[in-house]
Enzyme design. Structure first.
Site, PDB file in Angstrom:
ATOM      1  CE  LYS A  95      10.558  20.745 -11.063  1.00 49.04           C
ATOM      2  NZ  LYS A  95      10.074  19.703 -10.167  1.00 49.04           N
TER       3      LYS A  95
ATOM      4  CG  HIS B  18      -1.740  -1.227   1.367  1.00 52.19           C
ATOM      5  ND1 HIS B  18      -2.955  -1.437   0.754  1.00 52.19           N
ATOM      6  CD2 HIS B  18      -1.452  -2.380   2.040  1.00 52.19           C
ATOM      7  CE1 HIS B  18      -3.400  -2.645   1.067  1.00 52.19           C
ATOM      8  NE2 HIS B  18      -2.503  -3.246   1.831  1.00 52.19           N
TER       9      HIS B  18
END
Ligand code: ARG
Length: 622
Positions: A323, A198
């Site tokens: 970035k 999960h």
């Protein structure tokens, strides 16, 4: 959109931009070619004879597939040559005529490949264009080529020939990706990391184990591609429009000439069915999901600071200078949608379509080309990106120290002292709840508290290395289990190296750098040889080196005992001991052959740096 590729017949640009580079507009005005004796009238489709009015331009535009099916030109030439030879064998062409047809077909094929062919606006598709080109060269002889065949069986044949190569190319790339993952897994067999369910911390695993989870999935993709190729190896040529012909053609001979395993079993099925294409598209779609999930994991690891994408596989932002984005991985993740859509697209075309050829079937090609093109973009980028990904084992280890990852280890330790698992689970759960209210974790438990809990020295359980080593069963995350998986995967790959190649090299060596003892090992489960074939695998005892031997090509038919089971050509000195005590020695250049059923042990007598092996039927073998 499909893109033309260098290794195919498509002239540059013809595949990509049908609007601007339609081959139909590349060849000057219609009817400027040589004589059309015996062929269609200038500017008319091949089937124009029955029609008084030419097709409306918009009808023509809708029907024309040349912009994409020009990629089948090489296959169309091969299939046409095989058909010309079938006409010759049936006595409908002389050997000299068949040879002239073959020559003209190959000329047209070369012109198309080199972008020199003069396409005509009336060329509906690549089949019409090639037939027209041949007829313009040979006049009346060219007009004989289409006897006993239809574009229906022709296009089905061309597509299967194209798929054969495409499936091999994609399989080759998948093998490279699996090799890359196996190499990275070997490197990180002992690198501990949190395993998740999960998306949340669950139990400690090793990075190698997680990487190999992807490798196993990709190995199944390889198996699927191989199964698909075997089923697709039936030649449709000779089925004609739907019902064969009265001309006495031999589809089995045509199938052999084209390298298929067998001819069609039913002529209506041969021209109607596209499940071979569907199946390859299904393989591509599943492979696409595997690539996507691999990319998703790598993206997640980079988000967590556990891995860094190499600059060569990263992109910057046009606005934010800091970035470094994982676009390559994101595209690999996103392309799964397109690959699933390609399968869905053809499935929708086929559902509800009665048998017999319908023009709807023309819609099989663009999804097919697009899926293969997509994978030929995605797989090399993934291979490069995964091969250069910089993992941060220290960051992974730090994360793997999180105490909650050991709750299951603690519960299982209680089980080993005789506590029923449900009881152990409840006791650990209660302990965690109490610790939480106290603002503490398992790591804060004192020796006395562990003892009171029933686990003397329980603090030692909270060690990531100890935790993974305790799960050393086959298929588990322990370093030794990871290395065993790598061996099994490399053996499965080595066996496959010979499979795409017909008839010759059946053995390939992965790597060798020392003297080895040899032992026969069983074929890994799930990798059984195809029916009628025999696989023998060898692995060096130190686990670093594996060889696969694939004995027979399917078209050689079933084996009749007694036969010779293996043959290995070696560089270096090797001693082979058979079960019956026979000892054989081999030096460079020798072929070793053992009789069927023999069990053999191998021992190298001198350091062997390189091996290779070629299967060859020995002189005078039965
Ligand atoms: N372009 C067609 C296709 O891709 C070739 C077959 C045409 N046959 C026909 N009967 N119109 O399917």
């Amino acid at each position: 959109m499909t893109t033309g590729r260098d290794d195919e017949a498509a002239p540059p640009g013809t595949g990509a931009d049908a609007g601007t580079a339609d081959p139909a507009s590349a060849g000057g005005p219609p009817g400027t070619g040589a004589s059309r004796a015996g062929g269609a009238r200038p500017g008319e489709p091949l089937w124009g004879g029955r029609f008084g009015t030419p097709p409306a331009p918009e009808a023509r535009a809708l029907g024309r597939s040349l912009a994409f099916d020009v990629r089948l030109a090489a296959q169309d030439v091969e299939a046409s040559v095989a058909h010309a030879r079938a006409l010759e064998a049936a006595g409908l062409l002389t050997a000299e005529e068949a040879a002239r047809l073959e020559g003209a077909l190959r000329e047209v094929g070369a012109e198309i490949a080199e972008g020199r062919f003069a396409f005509d606006p009336a060329d509906e598709d690549v089949h019409s264009a090639i037939e027209r080109g041949v007829t313009e060269r040979l006049g009346e002889l060219g007009a004989r080529l289409h006897a006993g065949r239809s574009r229906n069986d022709l296009v089905a044949t061309d597509v299967r020939l194209w798929m054969r190569e495409a499936s091999r190319r994609v399989g080759g790339l998948v093998r490279m990706l699996v090799r890359t993952l196996a190499a990275r897994a070997r490197e990180h067999a002992a690198t501990v990391m949190p395993g998740t369910t999960h998306g949340r911390p669950a139990q400690v695993v090793t990075l190698g184990h997680h990487l190999l989870a992807h490798a196993w999935a990709l190995l199944r993709d390889l198996g699927r591609l191989e199964d698909q190729a075997r089923r697709a190896a039936a030649s449709p040529l000779g089925a004609g429009a739907l019902a064969t012909s009265t001309l006495g053609l031999d589809p089995a001979a045509t199938a052999r000439r084209l390298g298929f395993d067998r001819p069609f079993g039913n002529s209506i099925d041969a021209v109607s069915d596209r499940d071979a294409v569907q199946e390859l598209l299904a393989c591509c779609a599943i492979l696409g999901t595997h690539c996507s999930r691999l990319a998703a994991d790598a993206i997640r690891w980079s988000e967590l600071g556990w891995a860094e994408v190499d600059e060569a596989y990263a992109t910057g932002s046009s606005m934010m200078p800091q970035k470094r984005n994982p676009d390559v991985l994101e595209l690999a993740r996103g392309k799964a949608g397109r690959l699933a859509a390609a399968f869905q697209s053809l499935a929708t075309v086929l559902a509800g379509l009665p048998l017999g050829y319908h023009r709807d079937l023309q819609e099989d090609k663009e999804p097919l080309f697009d899926a293969v093109d997509t994978l030929e973009l995605v797989l090399p980028a993934l291979i490069g990106c995964l091969g250069t990904l910089r993992f941060d084992p220290a960051a992974m280890r730090a994360a793997a120290l999180a105490p909650e990852l050991y709750a299951t280890d603690v519960a299982e330790a209680l089980v080993r002292t005789g506590v029923p698992f449900r009881e152990a689970h409840r006791r650990v759960g209660e302990l965690l709840r109490r610790l939480e209210t106290e603002g503490r974790t398992l790591r804060d438990l004192t020796a006395a508290e562990w003892a009171a809990f029933g686990l003397e020295g329980g603090g030692a359980l909270l060690d990531p290395d100890r935790s993974v080593r305790a799960r050393a069963i086959p298929g588990g995350p322990a370093p030794q289990s990871v290395l065993a998986q790598v061996d099994a995967i490399e053996a499965a790959l080595a066996m496959r190296e010979g499979m795409g190649e017909h008839h010759e090299t059946k053995v390939r060596v992965v790597e060798a750098d020392a003297a080895h003892d040899w032992q026969r090992i069983p074929v890994p489960e799930g990798d059984q040889a195809p029916p009628g074939e025999e696989v023998v695998l060898f692995r060096a005892m130190d686990g670093r080196f594996s060889v696969g031997l694939w004995r027979r090509a399917p078209e050689e038919g079933p084996m009749e005992p007694p036969y010779h089971e293996m043959a290995i050509l070696l560089e270096g000195e090797v001693e082979l001991t058979l079960d019956d005590g026979t000892v054989l020695r081999a030096g460079p250049g020798d072929v070793i052959v053992a009789p069927k059923g023999a069990r053999a042990t191998w021992r190298s007598l001198s350091p062997v740096r390189k091996f290779w092996a070629i299967y060859r039927e020995p002189e005078g073998a039965p």
